[in-house]
Design a protein around this motif. Structure first.
Motif, short mmCIF file in Angstrom:
data_model
loop_
_atom_site.label_atom_id
_atom_site.label_comp_id
_atom_site.label_asym_id
_atom_site.label_seq_id
_atom_site.Cartn_x
_atom_site.Cartn_y
_atom_site.Cartn_z
N LYS A 258 41.51 44.24 52.71
CA LYS A 258 42.78 45.44 53.45
C LYS A 258 43.14 46.29 52.17
CE LYS A 258 47.59 45.01 54.79
NZ LYS A 258 48.47 44.01 55.08
N VAL A 259 43.48 47.57 52.05
CA VAL A 259 44.16 48.22 51.01
C VAL A 259 45.48 48.76 51.45
CG1 VAL A 259 43.74 49.94 49.45
CG2 VAL A 259 42.05 48.63 50.06
N GLY A 260 46.65 48.09 51.09
CA GLY A 260 47.87 48.61 51.54
C GLY A 260 48.60 49.41 50.68
N THR A 261 47.67 49.70 49.48
CA THR A 261 48.38 50.81 48.50
C THR A 261 47.26 51.42 48.12
OG1 THR A 261 48.18 49.17 46.71
CG2 THR A 261 50.21 49.20 47.63
N PRO A 262 46.85 52.49 48.52
CA PRO A 262 45.74 53.32 48.53
C PRO A 262 45.74 54.14 47.17
CG PRO A 262 46.38 53.80 50.54
CD PRO A 262 47.63 53.35 49.98
N TYR A 263 46.82 54.43 46.78
CA TYR A 263 46.95 55.37 45.44
C TYR A 263 48.09 54.84 44.58
CZ TYR A 263 47.23 58.83 41.86
OH TYR A 263 47.27 59.51 40.81
N PRO A 264 48.04 54.32 43.46
CA PRO A 264 47.15 54.46 42.59
C PRO A 264 46.19 53.30 42.92
CG PRO A 264 49.01 54.80 41.20
CD PRO A 264 49.48 54.47 42.58
N LEU A 265 44.84 53.58 42.94
CA LEU A 265 43.99 52.41 43.38
C LEU A 265 44.00 51.28 42.60
CD1 LEU A 265 41.65 52.44 45.82
CD2 LEU A 265 40.04 52.82 43.79
N PRO A 266 44.21 50.02 43.57
CA PRO A 266 44.41 48.81 42.78
C PRO A 266 43.04 48.46 42.37
CG PRO A 266 44.66 48.39 45.17
CD PRO A 266 44.50 49.78 45.02
N GLU A 267 42.48 48.79 41.17
CA GLU A 267 40.98 48.48 40.76
C GLU A 267 40.66 47.16 40.55
OE1 GLU A 267 40.08 52.84 38.53
OE2 GLU A 267 39.21 51.10 37.74
N SER A 268 41.41 46.24 39.93
CA SER A 268 41.21 45.13 39.58
C SER A 268 41.18 44.26 40.73
CB SER A 268 42.25 44.39 38.61
OG SER A 268 42.47 45.02 37.61
N PHE A 269 41.88 44.43 41.84
CA PHE A 269 41.92 43.64 42.88
C PHE A 269 40.64 43.97 43.90
CE2 PHE A 269 42.41 44.83 47.69
CZ PHE A 269 42.51 43.52 48.23
N LEU A 270 40.18 45.22 43.88
CA LEU A 270 39.01 45.76 44.62
C LEU A 270 37.73 45.14 43.88
CD1 LEU A 270 40.20 49.43 45.65
CD2 LEU A 270 39.49 47.44 47.21
N LEU A 271 37.84 45.33 42.59
CA LEU A 271 36.48 44.86 41.84
C LEU A 271 36.38 43.01 42.25
CD1 LEU A 271 37.11 46.43 38.34
CD2 LEU A 271 35.17 47.00 40.21
N ASN A 272 37.51 42.48 42.28
CA ASN A 272 37.44 40.97 42.46
C ASN A 272 36.95 40.92 44.13
OD1 ASN A 272 37.88 39.16 40.57
ND2 ASN A 272 40.28 39.92 40.67
N ALA A 273 37.45 41.78 44.96
CA ALA A 273 37.18 41.48 46.36
C ALA A 273 35.73 41.95 46.60
CB ALA A 273 38.25 42.61 47.34
N LEU A 274 35.15 42.97 45.81
CA LEU A 274 33.88 43.43 46.04
C LEU A 274 32.78 42.37 45.41
CD1 LEU A 274 34.31 47.20 45.52
CD2 LEU A 274 33.91 45.74 47.78
#
Lengths: 598, 198
Positions: A258-274
Motif C-alpha cells: 500500500k502506498v499512502g504517500t505517492p509523492y515524493p515516492l518512498p523509494e527505500s520502502f518500495l525497494l524493500n517491499a519489492l
C-alpha cells in the motif's frame, strides 16, 4: 472524546480541528463540500472558516495564514485545484511557516465532475508532498500528519481523498470541542515572502534536494505498508487498496503493497517491499501514477520486475474501481478462478435510463423554457456553465449547447458572437458561478464590445453542492449577516447596456424580457430570480383536471418536469413532487391544470 | 453480527435518511459500521444506492456483487437494476410503485408488475405498496422510515425496534417526528405479519 459517525469529509474536518487548525477556506465542489461544513458544526474556539468566492481566493487567504505561522487548510474538488493552481505553483516555491494542507478531492468515474484528472500528478507537478487516504479513518489521521510534515519541511502539502473516501461513513473517536493553536504572527522578510526569479532559482534547487529527503522520511511512514510475501505482488493506493485488501482476505500470503504517500515516492520502502518480487499489478484509479513511478524505480535500480496495470491493459484506463473489478482483475493476475456468486439476472426487464434532471418546480426549467420560446425560429448559441443548470441540456429542454468549466459560458458566448454575427449569443450562469468566475467575463464582454445576452439564473444558493451561501445571499459561513453583493449593481457598474430582473415562473414576462434584450445591441442581461425549490417550502400543488385534459401531452413534451407523467392517455401530476411552480399550467391550452392550495 | 444492507431507489426518495438511521442504530447496538451514499449530480432523479456494512471485516465502503444480505428497493425497476448485489439466499423488500423517468417522454412506461414478478421469481421477497402504506400520513415521503419498520418487523434487519426508534427521534426534526414514528409502526406491523407467515 466521543465516537462520531461521520462522512470521510467529516473525518478530514475533525482531523484538521484536532490538529488545531486556525483557518479553513474553500469553495464548494462535489465530493469535497462537506469538509468545511463539518468544521463549523463543532465548537471550534479560535478557528476561522470561510466559503471563499473561488478556489484561487481560498488558496491565497490560506497562504497568508500559513505565512503568519498559523495552521491553514484549503478545500476543493480536483477541478478547483486548476483554478487555484496559479497561487499553488508559486507557493510551492515560496514555502510556508505554519502547516498548510490543501485538500483536493478526486472523482474517479467521474461521478460529479468534468474530468478524471489525478491530483497525485498535480502534487508532482508542483513538487509538493501528497497523502492518499484509503478510508475515512485513515483520512482523519493523515490530515493531522500532513500538518506535521508541512511544518517540518515548510511546504504546502496535499491530501487527496477520492469520492468513495469522502462520501463513506465511519466512526471516528475525536474530541467534542476544539481549540485553535497559538501562532507567532507574520514576520516581514521580503527575501523570503516576495517571489522573484532569483529566489525561485534557489528554492527550486532546495526543493529537489528536500523532496529526496521527504521520500526517505515517507519510507518509514506508517501508512506505507506491505503484507504477504508472494513473488507476485499487488500495489494499490487510496480506496483501491481497500477493495484489494477485502478481496485478498482469503489469500493472506499474497503480497499487498500500500502506498499512502505517492509523492515524493518512498523509494527505500518500495525497494524493500519489492524484495523477491517478480511481477507487480498496480491497482489504482485515474492515472497510472504508481505504475509509472515503479517503472522509473525499477529502471533506476535495474530491477528485473515486470510492472502491470493500466499501461498493460490489465486495469481499465478510466472509470472507478470497485470490489468486483478488484476480484476480477486480481484473480486474473494471480491465475485464480473468480466465480461471481450472485443471482442470475438474465432475462430481467431492462431498467429505464434515469439521467439526472432538474427537480420538479426548479425555476431553471422555467428560465430555459422562456429563453427557448423567445428564441424560437432564431439562430442562437446557448452557452451553459457548471451547476444544476447544466441539466438544462436534457431533452426536451435541450438548451445547453456548450459547457466547459466554471464561468466559461459568459466568455464562450463572446467567442461565438465574434465568429457568427447572425446568431444570438446567450450565456446561462448561476449566481454562485457568477461570483466565482463570471464577473471578469462580463467585463471582457463590455470591454471588447461583444453582442450577447447574459442570463443569470439566480436561485439564491449554491444548489448543486448542497446549498452553500455565497456573496449574494447575505450570509457567510460564520453565519453572520453580511451585506448582499448585488448582481444587478455589479452588471450596471461594469457597463452592461440593459439589465432586467424577472421572475422566471412568470413565463410571459420572462419571454418578453429576453425578446427585448435580443432587440438591443451590446451586452444585455436578464436576471431570472426565484429561489431553489429545495430551500423554500411549496405553498400549493398543481392538479390536472382529467375532464379537461385532452391528452395532447404538450406539458410533458415541452418542459420534461419529473412530476408530470402519462396515465391512461392523460397527463397526471405526482403530488409528492409538485411544488406548484405553475409552469405547466401556463402552457396548457385547455385550462386543464390548476393550482390547489396546500 | 455481519450484515451487508443495500438500499436503492431514485434520487429524492429519501434513501439517504433510511441508511443513516440503520447505520446509527447498528452503531448504538455496538457494531462496527461503514456506509456509503450517492451524492451530487446523480442525486437529481438518477438511480441512487446506499451501502451499509455492519461488522468488523468490511474494508471498503461498497458491497460487492452477490454480497448483500438485504436489499431494500424503493422502486421496482431499481430492485431489478441492483439485484445482482444480493446474495443468493438474500432477502428483498421492494416497493411496487414505479417512479417514471422523464426520459420516457409521453410514453407510459412500465407499471412495475413485470419487475416485481421477476424479483419474486429470483429470491425471497416482500412487496410493499408505498402509496397504500403511507396514505394515512398524507405523503409517500414517509416511505423511507415506514420501510425501515418493515425491514425491522420482518426480522431481516437484525436490529431491534427500540434501537431504531431511538435513532429516529435523534435524527428526524421534531415537527416530523410523530408522523415518522407512526409510519415506522405501520411498516413494522406489515413486516411482522410477513415474519409470522414464514
Amino acid at each position: 472524546m466521543s465516537k462520531k459517525y461521520v462522512m470521510g469529509n467529516g473525518a478530514i474536518a475533525l482531523g484538521a480541528l484536532s490538529a488545531g487548525v486556525n483557518l479553513v477556506a474553500g469553495y464548494p465542489g462535489t465530493p469535497s463540500s462537506e469538509i468545511i461544513e463539518t468544521v463549523v458544526r463543532y465548537p471550534h474556539e479560535g478557528t476561522y472558516a470561510e466559503w471563499s468566492v473561488n478556489e484561487k481566493a481560498a488558496m491565497e487567504v490560506a497562504a497568508a495564514a500559513a505565512y503568519c505561522g498559523a495552521r491553514a487548510m484549503v478545500t476543493m474538488k480536483q477541478v478547483g485545484l486548476n483554478v487555484a493552481s496559479d497561487p499553488l505553483m508559486s507557493l510551492a516555491y515560496v514555502g510556508v511557516k505554519g502547516g498548510m494542507v490543501v485538500v483536493s478531492a478526486d472523482d474517479p468515474g467521474p461521478i460529479s465532475s468534468q474530468t478524471e484528472q489525478d491530483t497525485r500528478r498535480f502534487a508532482e507537478f508542483a513538487r509538493i508532498p501528497v497523502f492518499d487516504p484509503s478510508s475515512p479513518e485513515e483520512a482523519f489521521e493523515m490530515v493531522q500528519d500532513a500538518f506535521e510534515y508541512s511544518e517540518k519541511y515548510r511546504t504546502p502539502v496535499i491530501l487527496r481523498p477520492t469520492t468513495r473516501v469522502d462520501h463513506a461513513y465511519a466512526s471516528i473517536e475525536a474530541p467534542d470541542t476544539f481549540h485553535a493553536r497559538e501562532y507567532g504572527g507574520f514576520v516581514k522578510d521580503s527575501k523570503k515572502w516576495v517571489i522573484f526569479p532569483r529566489l525561485s532559482y534557489m528554492n527550486h534547487a532546495m526543493i529537489e534536494k528536500r523532496n529526496t529527503e521527504i521520500g526517505e522520511d515517507f519510507s518509514s511512514y506508517r501508512f506505507n505498508t506491505v503484507s504477504g510475501s508472494s513473488a507476485k505482488a499487488i500495489a494499490a493506493t487510496g480506496v483501491s487498496y481497500a477493495y484489494a485488501a477485502e478481496f485478498l482476505k482469503a489469500y493472506p500470503d499474497i503480497r499487498l503493497i500500500k502506498v499512502g504517500t505517492p509523492y515524493p515516492l518512498p523509494e527505500s520502502f518500495l525497494l524493500n517491499a519489492l524484495e523477491g518480487v517478480s511481477e507487480v499489478l498496480c491497482f489504482e484509479e485515474l492515472s497510472p501514477y504508481i505504475e509509472e513511478s515503479l517503472l522509473k524505480l525499477i529502471g533506476k535500480h535495474h530491477l528485473n520486475i515486470s510492472i502491470r496495470g493500466k499501461l498493460t491493459g490489465d486495469v481499465p484506463p478510466s472509470g472507478e474501481n470497485d470490489a468486483d473489478s478488484a476480484g476480477r482483475i486480481i484473480s486474473r493476475f494471480l491465475g485464480l478462478e473468480y466465480a461471481e456468486s450472485s443471482i442470475d439476472c438474465s432475462g430481467a426487464p431492462q431498467p429505464p435510463a434515469r439521467p439526472p434532471v432538474l427537480c420538479a418546480g426548479c425555476p431553471h426549467r422555467a428560465s430555459f423554457y422562456a429563453v427557448k420560446r423567445a428564441m424560437k425560429g432564431k439562430k442562437a448559441y446557448f452557452c451553459g456553465d457548471i451547476g444544476c443548470y447544466t441539466l438544462g441540456n436534457a431533452m426536451p429542454l435541450d438548451m445547453v449547447d456548450t459547457c466547459l468549466c466554471m464561468g466559461a459560458g459568459i466568455t464562450m458566448a463572446q467567442g461565438f458572437n465574434h465568429m457568427d454575427k447572425d446568431a444570438v449569443a446567450i450565456s446561462f450562469t448561476g449566481d454562485s458561478t457568477f461570483f466565482a468566475s463570471g464577473i471578469s467575463g462580463v467585463v471582457n464582454a463590455v470591454y471588447n464590445a461583444a453582442d450577447m445576452i447574459l442570463c443569470i439564473l439566480d436561485n439564491s444558493t449554491t444548489a448543486m453542492t448542497g446549498h452553500q451561501p455565497h456573496p449574494g445571499t447575505g450570509r457567510n459561513l460564520m453565519a453572520a449577516p453580511v451585506e448582499k453583493v448585488s448582481i444587478e449593481k455589479l452588471l450596471i457598474a461594469a457597463g452592461v447596456t440593459k439589465v432586467i430582473t424577472v421572475d422566471p415562473l412568470d413565463l410571459d414576462a420572462s419571454t418578453a424580457a429576453v425578446k427585448e434584450c435580443a432587440g438591443i445591441k451590446g451586452v444585455k442581461a436578464v436576471i431570472f430570480k426565484s429561489p431553489c425549490v429545495a430551500i423554500v417550502k411549496p405553498d400549493k400543488k398543481m392538479r390536472t383536471d382529467s375532464g379537461k385534459c385532452v391528452g395532447c401531452m404538450r406539458c410533458i413534451r415541452e418542459i420534461g418536469c419529473p412530476a408530470l407523467s402519462v396515465s391512461g392517455g392523460k397527463a397526471v401530476i405526482d403530488g409528492n413532487l409538485c411544488t406548484g411552480c405553475g409552469l405547466c399550467s401556463q402552457l396548457c391550452k385547455f385550462g386543464a391544470i390548476g393550482g390547489a392550495e396546500e | 453480527m455481519k450484515k451487508d444492507i443495500m438500499i436503492c431507489g431514485v434520487g429524492g426518495q429519501g434513501t439517504v435518511l433510511a441508511s443513516k438511521i440503520i447505520a446509527a442504530s447498528a452503531m448504538d447496538a455496538g457494531f462496527t459500521v461503514h456506509s456509503a451514499e450517492t451524492i451530487g449530480m446523480a442525486q437529481r432523479g438518477g438511480p441512487v444506492t446506499s451501502h451499509v456494512r455492519i461488522g468488523d471485516d468490511a474494508f471498503s465502503p461498497l458491497i460487492p456483487v452477490g454480497g448483500a444480505d438485504l436489499l431494500i428497493a424503493f422502486e421496482p425497476s431499481e430492485a431489478v437494476r441492483n439485484l445482482k448485489y444480493l446474495k443468493k439466499d438474500g432477502f428483498v423488500i421492494v416497493n411496487t410503485v414505479p417512479v417514471k423517468p422523464t426520459s420516457l417522454g409521453s410514453s407510459e412506461g412500465s407499471n412495475g408488475k413485470a419487475e416485481i414478478e421477476f424479483v419474486k421469481s429470483k429470491c425471497r421477497c416482500l412487496t410493499v405498496n408505498s402509496d397504500e402504506l403511507c396514505a394515512p400520513f398524507g405523503s409517500s415521503k414517509f416511505f423511507n422510515v415506514a420501510v425501515l419498520g418493515t425491514a425491522a418487523g420482518s426480522g431481516e434487519l437484525g436490529l431491534s425496534k427500540e434501537i431504531i426508534c431511538d435513532e429516529i427521534v435523534k435524527i428526524v426534526p421534531e415537527r416530523f417526528r410523530e408522523k415518522n414514528m407512526a409510519a415506522f409502526a405501520a411498516g413494522y406491523k406489515l413486516g411482522e405479519e410477513n415474519n409470522a407467515n414464514q
